[in-house]
Enzyme design. Structure first.
Site, PDB file in Angstrom:
ATOM      1  N   ASP A 227      52.531 -56.060   6.143  1.00  0.00           N
ATOM      2  CA  ASP A 227      53.429 -57.172   5.839  1.00  0.00           C
ATOM      3  C   ASP A 227      54.403 -57.462   6.970  1.00  0.00           C
ATOM      4  O   ASP A 227      54.600 -56.657   7.867  1.00  0.00           O
ATOM      5  CB  ASP A 227      54.252 -56.843   4.593  1.00  0.00           C
ATOM      6  CG  ASP A 227      55.346 -55.802   4.881  1.00  0.00           C
ATOM      7  OD1 ASP A 227      55.020 -54.755   5.470  1.00  0.00           O
ATOM      8  OD2 ASP A 227      56.515 -56.051   4.543  1.00  0.00           O
TER       9      ASP A 227
ATOM     10  N   GLY B 118      51.532 -50.499   1.857  1.00  0.00           N
ATOM     11  CA  GLY B 118      50.519 -51.111   2.713  1.00  0.00           C
ATOM     12  C   GLY B 118      49.094 -50.631   2.484  1.00  0.00           C
ATOM     13  O   GLY B 118      48.141 -51.393   2.628  1.00  0.00           O
TER      14      GLY B 118
ATOM     15  N   ASP C 106      51.526 -45.491  13.476  1.00  0.00           N
ATOM     16  CA  ASP C 106      52.276 -46.078  14.590  1.00  0.00           C
ATOM     17  C   ASP C 106      52.918 -44.937  15.385  1.00  0.00           C
ATOM     18  O   ASP C 106      52.247 -44.279  16.171  1.00  0.00           O
ATOM     19  CB  ASP C 106      53.301 -47.053  13.990  1.00  0.00           C
ATOM     20  CG  ASP C 106      53.956 -47.945  15.009  1.00  0.00           C
ATOM     21  OD1 ASP C 106      53.965 -47.602  16.190  1.00  0.00           O
ATOM     22  OD2 ASP C 106      54.487 -49.001  14.626  1.00  0.00           O
TER      23      ASP C 106
ATOM     24  N   VAL D 274      51.035 -57.030  13.953  1.00  0.00           N
ATOM     25  CA  VAL D 274      49.878 -57.318  13.114  1.00  0.00           C
ATOM     26  C   VAL D 274      50.246 -57.330  11.632  1.00  0.00           C
ATOM     27  O   VAL D 274      51.058 -56.524  11.180  1.00  0.00           O
ATOM     28  CB  VAL D 274      48.720 -56.323  13.366  1.00  0.00           C
ATOM     29  CG1 VAL D 274      48.078 -56.579  14.710  1.00  0.00           C
ATOM     30  CG2 VAL D 274      49.182 -54.878  13.259  1.00  0.00           C
TER      31      VAL D 274
ATOM     32  N   GLU E 213      46.109 -44.152   4.960  1.00  0.00           N
ATOM     33  CA  GLU E 213      47.177 -44.971   5.549  1.00  0.00           C
ATOM     34  C   GLU E 213      46.614 -46.296   6.049  1.00  0.00           C
ATOM     35  O   GLU E 213      45.450 -46.368   6.457  1.00  0.00           O
ATOM     36  CB  GLU E 213      47.832 -44.223   6.715  1.00  0.00           C
ATOM     37  CG  GLU E 213      49.070 -43.424   6.320  1.00  0.00           C
ATOM     38  CD  GLU E 213      50.290 -44.289   6.026  1.00  0.00           C
ATOM     39  OE1 GLU E 213      50.138 -45.486   5.719  1.00  0.00           O
ATOM     40  OE2 GLU E 213      51.405 -43.750   6.112  1.00  0.00           O
ATOM     41  N   ASP E 214      47.434 -47.305   6.031  1.00  0.00           N
ATOM     42  CA  ASP E 214      47.005 -48.586   6.597  1.00  0.00           C
ATOM     43  C   ASP E 214      47.184 -48.596   8.103  1.00  0.00           C
ATOM     44  O   ASP E 214      46.322 -49.052   8.844  1.00  0.00           O
ATOM     45  CB  ASP E 214      47.749 -49.771   5.951  1.00  0.00           C
ATOM     46  CG  ASP E 214      49.252 -49.588   5.946  1.00  0.00           C
ATOM     47  OD1 ASP E 214      49.734 -48.452   6.145  1.00  0.00           O
ATOM     48  OD2 ASP E 214      49.971 -50.576   5.728  1.00  0.00           O
TER      49      ASP E 214
ATOM     50  N   LYS F  69      47.873 -47.353  16.335  1.00  0.00           N
ATOM     51  CA  LYS F  69      48.442 -47.802  17.605  1.00  0.00           C
ATOM     52  C   LYS F  69      48.662 -46.548  18.448  1.00  0.00           C
ATOM     53  O   LYS F  69      49.751 -45.975  18.462  1.00  0.00           O
ATOM     54  CB  LYS F  69      49.766 -48.539  17.382  1.00  0.00           C
ATOM     55  CG  LYS F  69      49.609 -49.938  16.797  1.00  0.00           C
ATOM     56  CD  LYS F  69      50.966 -50.617  16.685  1.00  0.00           C
ATOM     57  CE  LYS F  69      50.830 -52.055  16.200  1.00  0.00           C
ATOM     58  NZ  LYS F  69      52.135 -52.697  15.979  1.00  0.00           N
TER      59      LYS F  69
HETATM   60  C1  PRP Z   1      53.937 -48.304   7.529  1.00  0.00           C
HETATM   61  C2  PRP Z   1      52.636 -47.539   7.311  1.00  0.00           C
HETATM   62  C3  PRP Z   1      53.035 -46.119   7.515  1.00  0.00           C
HETATM   63  C4  PRP Z   1      54.150 -46.209   8.513  1.00  0.00           C
HETATM   64  C5  PRP Z   1      53.595 -45.885   9.847  1.00  0.00           C
HETATM   65  O1  PRP Z   1      54.635 -48.366   6.336  1.00  0.00           O
HETATM   66  O2  PRP Z   1      52.098 -47.749   6.034  1.00  0.00           O
HETATM   67  O3  PRP Z   1      53.453 -45.513   6.319  1.00  0.00           O
HETATM   68  O4  PRP Z   1      54.648 -47.551   8.524  1.00  0.00           O
HETATM   69  O5  PRP Z   1      54.610 -45.907  10.818  1.00  0.00           O
HETATM   70  P1  PRP Z   1      54.956 -44.625  11.699  1.00  0.00           P
HETATM   71  O6  PRP Z   1      53.647 -44.063  12.195  1.00  0.00           O
HETATM   72  O7  PRP Z   1      55.767 -45.225  12.827  1.00  0.00           O
HETATM   73  O8  PRP Z   1      55.724 -43.662  10.880  1.00  0.00           O
HETATM   74  P2  PRP Z   1      55.912 -49.300   6.118  1.00  0.00           P
HETATM   75  O9  PRP Z   1      57.145 -48.505   6.374  1.00  0.00           O
HETATM   76  O10 PRP Z   1      55.746 -50.570   6.902  1.00  0.00           O
HETATM   77  O11 PRP Z   1      55.862 -49.603   4.552  1.00  0.00           O
HETATM   78  P3  PRP Z   1      54.781 -50.454   3.682  1.00  0.00           P
HETATM   79  O12 PRP Z   1      53.496 -49.655   3.695  1.00  0.00           O
HETATM   80  O13 PRP Z   1      55.364 -50.536   2.319  1.00  0.00           O
HETATM   81  O14 PRP Z   1      54.623 -51.802   4.337  1.00  0.00           O
END
Ligand code: PRP
Length: 180
Positions: free
Chosen positions: A159, A44, A103, A153, A99-100, A131
């Protein structure tokens, strides 16, 4: 033109790019006289690191990590598997994790612990989105682009089932796009 699966635009392309320019300027000031190793967590953050790097004026190097959860329970367990490790040694380097979205914080908590054990000179985090309300573990994130509500989002790297990463804005996905 808005994608038909998008209910509303939360952050326009202009808002995203303008905030990234601000973050780049802030980071450039903070790291003046040093170089910074940007570490993006795939996939991401790929778009964010590409734009952010171009808005940083101190010398920048890029490296990437890929992580995966042990099964679907990972988000709750916080156990993360490193699929691709850094190519660079980070001992005595100024490392900024990109980071994108932040959460629950579980992924980052694990990663920061892992990276800290390699003795970087400094270790900070920049996330485009946060968030705050979803956080389950405390994370010190020095640079936050936007605090966003707990909505589904997508766009600008985020994605659903690998789709929508290429939207230039952050949008809220229509329930019909992820419900059967
Ligand atoms: C997303 C984002 C972080 C993680 C955050 O990655 O890039 O790495 O989730 O979530 P958390 O704070 O609850 O740990 P994702 O697993 O969606 O993978 P991607 O970046 O390949 O879409």
């Amino acid at each position: 033109m808005i994608h038909p699966d998008i209910e509303s635009v939360l952050l326009s392309e202009e808002e995203v790019q303008s905030r990234i320019r601000e973050l780049g300027a802030e980071i450039s000031r903070d790291y003046e006289g040093r170089s910074v190793l940007l570490v993006a967590v795939l996939r991401g953050a790929a778009l964010f690191i590409a734009d952010l790097a171009r808005d940083i004026t101190v010398p920048v190097e890029l490296d990437f990590m890929a992580v995966s959860s042990y099964g679907s329970s990972t988000k709750s367990s916080g156990v993360v598997r490193i699929l691709k490790d850094l190519d660079e040694q980070i001992e005595d380097r100024d490392v900024l994790v990109v980071e994108d979205i932040l959460d629950t914080g579980l992924t980052l908590k694990y990663l920061l612990k892992n990276l800290a054990s390699r003795k970087p000179a400094s270790l900070e985090v920049v996330t485009l989105l946060s968030k705050e309300g979803k956080r389950r573990v405390p994370i010190t994130c020095k640079y936050v682009g936007f605090d966003v509500p707990d909505e589904f989002v997508v766009g600008y790297g985020l994605d659903f089932a690998e789709k929508y990463r290429n939207l230039p804005y952050i949008g809220v996905l229509k329930p019909s796009a992820y419900q059967d």
